[in-house]
Design a protein around this motif. Structure first.
Motif, PDB file in Angstrom:
ATOM      1  N   SER A  97       0.835  -1.205   0.000  1.00 36.67           N
ATOM      2  CA  SER A  97       0.000   0.000   0.000  1.00 36.67           C
ATOM      3  C   SER A  97       0.868   1.252   0.000  1.00 36.67           C
ATOM      4  O   SER A  97       0.607   2.209  -0.744  1.00 36.67           O
ATOM      5  CB  SER A  97      -0.904   0.019   1.223  1.00 36.67           C
ATOM      6  N   SER A  98       1.894   1.247   0.813  1.00 35.83           N
ATOM      7  CA  SER A  98       2.796   2.392   0.889  1.00 35.83           C
ATOM      8  C   SER A  98       3.509   2.611  -0.457  1.00 35.83           C
ATOM      9  O   SER A  98       3.686   3.742  -0.896  1.00 35.83           O
ATOM     10  CB  SER A  98       3.798   2.151   2.012  1.00 35.83           C
ATOM     11  N   GLU A 101       1.041   4.102  -2.976  1.00 35.59           N
ATOM     12  CA  GLU A 101       0.729   5.501  -2.667  1.00 35.59           C
ATOM     13  C   GLU A 101       1.811   6.438  -3.200  1.00 35.59           C
ATOM     14  O   GLU A 101       1.534   7.544  -3.629  1.00 35.59           O
ATOM     15  CB  GLU A 101       0.575   5.692  -1.167  1.00 35.59           C
TER      16      GLU A 101
END
Length: 104
Positions: A97-98, A101
């Motif tokens: 997810s990081s 992003e």
């Protein structure tokens, strides 16, 4: 590299050539890591072993299944590798997810 290429290509054709490249690059990485340790303290993350294990399992399964079309084999390999690194916790959902992003 040259000798392993000749031998592996003779017995396995293009797959042998690819294997020779992978083996020589792996050896190069190990040699560079050892030489670098003489000058800088370098520690490999603990997940490296799990990533290598996932790669080996994926490769073994792809070698054991009956021959399929290349796009099917690629998608199967990607899916299997992704599943294995997540299950082994070599990479976490939060890390993915990081990463998305930052680049999306």
């Amino acid at each position: 590299y040259f000798i392993s290429s000749l031998v592996l290509i003779h017995f396995y054709g293009p797959v042998g050539g690819a294997l020779a490249v992978v083996l020589s690059e792996g050896a190069t990485v190990l040699i560079m890591q050892r030489r670098l340790k003489q000058f800088v303290k370098v520690e490999s993350p603990g997940s490296v072993g799990r990533i290598i294990a996932a790669s080996l399992v994926m490769s073994a399964v792809l070698l054991l299944i009956p021959p399929v079309r290349l796009p099917v084999a690629v998608l199967l390999g990607i899916g299997m590798y992704g599943f294995l690194v997540l299950v082994s916790r070599a990479v976490t959902i939060d890390e993915l997810s990081s990463l998305t992003e930052r680049f999306v």
